[in-house]
Design a protein around this motif. Structure first.
Motif, PDB file in Angstrom:
ATOM      1  N   THR A  32       0.606  -0.830  -0.061  1.00 42.24           N
ATOM      2  CA  THR A  32       0.007  -0.483  -0.362  1.00 42.24           C
ATOM      3  C   THR A  32       0.790   1.490   0.045  1.00 42.24           C
ATOM      4  O   THR A  32       0.812   2.436  -0.771  1.00 42.24           O
ATOM      5  CB  THR A  32      -1.075   0.005   1.788  1.00 42.24           C
ATOM      6  OG1 THR A  32      -1.924  -0.958   1.228  1.00 42.24           O
ATOM      7  CG2 THR A  32      -1.488   1.571   1.387  1.00 42.24           C
ATOM      8  N   SER A  35       2.074   2.100  -3.436  1.00 40.80           N
ATOM      9  CA  SER A  35       1.247   2.200  -4.640  1.00 40.80           C
ATOM     10  C   SER A  35       0.696   3.414  -5.069  1.00 40.80           C
ATOM     11  O   SER A  35       1.477   4.839  -3.832  1.00 40.80           O
ATOM     12  CB  SER A  35      -0.172   1.249  -4.069  1.00 40.80           C
ATOM     13  OG  SER A  35       0.424   0.264  -3.917  1.00 40.80           O
ATOM     14  N   ASP A  39      -3.313   3.431  -8.210  1.00 43.50           N
ATOM     15  CA  ASP A  39      -3.388   1.744  -7.867  1.00 43.50           C
ATOM     16  C   ASP A  39      -3.775   1.515  -6.832  1.00 43.50           C
ATOM     17  O   ASP A  39      -4.930  -0.149  -6.554  1.00 43.50           O
ATOM     18  CB  ASP A  39      -1.860   1.282  -8.063  1.00 43.50           C
ATOM     19  CG  ASP A  39      -0.557   0.871  -8.818  1.00 43.50           C
ATOM     20  OD1 ASP A  39      -1.805   0.968 -10.109  1.00 43.50           O
ATOM     21  OD2 ASP A  39       0.500   1.512  -9.177  1.00 43.50           O
ATOM     22  N   LEU A  40      -3.713   2.382  -6.057  1.00 40.19           N
ATOM     23  CA  LEU A  40      -4.444   2.541  -4.695  1.00 40.19           C
ATOM     24  C   LEU A  40      -5.701   2.409  -5.083  1.00 40.19           C
ATOM     25  O   LEU A  40      -7.038   1.532  -3.817  1.00 40.19           O
ATOM     26  CB  LEU A  40      -3.716   3.618  -4.098  1.00 40.19           C
ATOM     27  CG  LEU A  40      -4.513   3.286  -2.865  1.00 40.19           C
ATOM     28  CD1 LEU A  40      -3.826   2.425  -1.319  1.00 40.19           C
ATOM     29  CD2 LEU A  40      -3.773   4.818  -1.188  1.00 40.19           C
ATOM     30  N   ARG A  46      -3.140  -3.854  -6.525  1.00 43.44           N
ATOM     31  CA  ARG A  46      -2.072  -3.962  -7.027  1.00 43.44           C
ATOM     32  C   ARG A  46      -1.033  -4.947  -6.151  1.00 43.44           C
ATOM     33  O   ARG A  46      -2.194  -5.128  -4.296  1.00 43.44           O
ATOM     34  CB  ARG A  46      -1.061  -3.226  -6.758  1.00 43.44           C
ATOM     35  CG  ARG A  46       0.054  -3.224  -7.145  1.00 43.44           C
ATOM     36  CD  ARG A  46       1.483  -1.895  -7.159  1.00 43.44           C
ATOM     37  NE  ARG A  46       2.787  -2.268  -8.283  1.00 43.44           N
ATOM     38  CZ  ARG A  46       3.011  -2.026  -9.222  1.00 43.44           C
ATOM     39  NH1 ARG A  46       1.741  -1.635  -9.879  1.00 43.44           N
ATOM     40  NH2 ARG A  46       3.663  -2.053  -9.406  1.00 43.44           N
ATOM     41  N   ASP A  50       5.893  -1.697  -5.950  1.00 38.41           N
ATOM     42  CA  ASP A  50       5.953  -0.742  -6.996  1.00 38.41           C
ATOM     43  C   ASP A  50       7.290   0.231  -6.309  1.00 38.41           C
ATOM     44  O   ASP A  50       6.859   0.759  -5.785  1.00 38.41           O
ATOM     45  CB  ASP A  50       4.970   0.378  -7.842  1.00 38.41           C
ATOM     46  CG  ASP A  50       5.447   0.964  -8.479  1.00 38.41           C
ATOM     47  OD1 ASP A  50       6.356   0.967  -8.528  1.00 38.41           O
ATOM     48  OD2 ASP A  50       4.644   1.803  -9.416  1.00 38.41           O
ATOM     49  N   GLN A 241      -1.132   6.022   1.819  1.00 39.25           N
ATOM     50  CA  GLN A 241       0.677   5.821   1.550  1.00 39.25           C
ATOM     51  C   GLN A 241       1.906   6.296   2.894  1.00 39.25           C
ATOM     52  O   GLN A 241       2.459   5.208   3.647  1.00 39.25           O
ATOM     53  CB  GLN A 241       1.232   6.562  -0.032  1.00 39.25           C
ATOM     54  CG  GLN A 241       0.634   5.902  -1.365  1.00 39.25           C
ATOM     55  CD  GLN A 241      -0.516   6.867  -1.669  1.00 39.25           C
ATOM     56  OE1 GLN A 241      -0.677   7.443  -0.856  1.00 39.25           O
ATOM     57  NE2 GLN A 241      -1.296   6.759  -3.322  1.00 39.25           N
TER      58      GLN A 241
END
Length: 276
Positions: A32, A35, A39-40, A46, A50, A241
């Motif tokens: 998380t 991301s 994506d979140l 996801r 990343d 994030q």
């Protein structure tokens, strides 16, 4: 041999499943945190981090507040652990080895304190700390945590000392050992697993504690990470994030301490397991 291999394979699979379930929350926090917003909030989550988004950790540590919160949490947890064990060992020894008036009542009082929620103790402790100028200080917060966790530490260590034969202490006294030497050189090594277990309990209680910290600490620079993370929750928005990145960094020291203490628990349990 085939049955043994099948049994061993099943045990390994079971251990891996348990480890996966235990480690998944930590892994999901990392995913998380790494991301993007797209994506979140995508329809499909996801599943892999990343690593191009590692800047969120740099941003979290950039202003120094998060590092200060983590340091405060470490000081509070370490102080609570050392002080609770330092007081719990002689208290547990006294409850186990000495007979005095009110011993049973004291044991019951220590047990009943674990039934009281922290919220019930906030008001009287706040009044007491204000009188002794202990508010807004890490030392006062350590004392509050010790007052809450010391009873369970003392009771656990009392039970461990109860299992030590008195003949070992008598033999040490015959050899000329003084009471303090008997406690530190005979009893403490034998109850090392229980000491490690109480250290884990004390550390995790102080590391995760929120109610006392948010009530007794006013200065933002003195707040522990448990309170600091909550400050990211805003009225209009929350940087998810960043929250997850800080939470991930907040979790790692606790996991590392548990793995470190677990080694000593196992070592203490296997001590003496050799043929004479």
């Amino acid at each position: 041999m085939r049955r043994l291999r099948i049994g061993l394979t099943l045990r390994i699979v079971a251990v891996l499943v348990v480890l996966g379930v235990a480690a998944f929350p930590l892994y999901w926090m990392l995913v998380t945190a790494l991301s993007s917003n797209a994506d979140l909030f995508a329809e499909r989550p996801r599943l892999l981090p990343d690593f191009s988004q590692l800047g969120v950790f740099v941003e979290g540590l950039g202003d120094g507040k998060v590092a200060g919160w983590l340091l405060n949490s470490l000081l509070i947890a370490a102080g609570t652990t050392v002080l609770s064990i330092g007081l719990g060992i002689p208290l547990g020894y006294a409850l186990s080895r000495f007979s005095f008036r009110g011993k049973a009542l004291l044991t019951l009082v220590l047990l009943f304190t674990q039934m009281l929620p922290e919220a019930l103790m906030v008001v009287p402790l706040f009044s007491l700390f204000r009188r002794f100028n202990l508010l807004d200080s890490l030392g006062g917060l350590i004392l509050a945590n010790v007052a809450f966790v010391l009873p369970i530490v003392a009771l656990i260590l009392k039970g461990a000392i109860d299992g030590i034969p008195r003949e070992l202490e008598e033999a040490a006294r015959v050899d000329g050992a003084r009471p303090l030497a008997v406690l530190t050189r005979v009893n403490v090594p034998l109850i090392a697993p229980s000491i490690a277990a109480t250290a884990v309990i004390s550390f995790f209680h102080a590391w995760n504690e929120y109610v006392f910290a948010v009530t007794f600490i006013f200065t933002p620079e003195k707040q522990p990470a448990s309170v600091g993370i909550a400050n990211f929750i805003g009225e209009l928005g929350t940087p998810i994030q960043t929250v997850m990145a800080v939470a991930f960094m907040f979790t790692l020291p606790a996991v590392a301490f548990y793995l470190f203490a677990q080694k000593y628990v196992v070592a203490g349990m296997t001590a003496g397991a050799v043929k004479g």
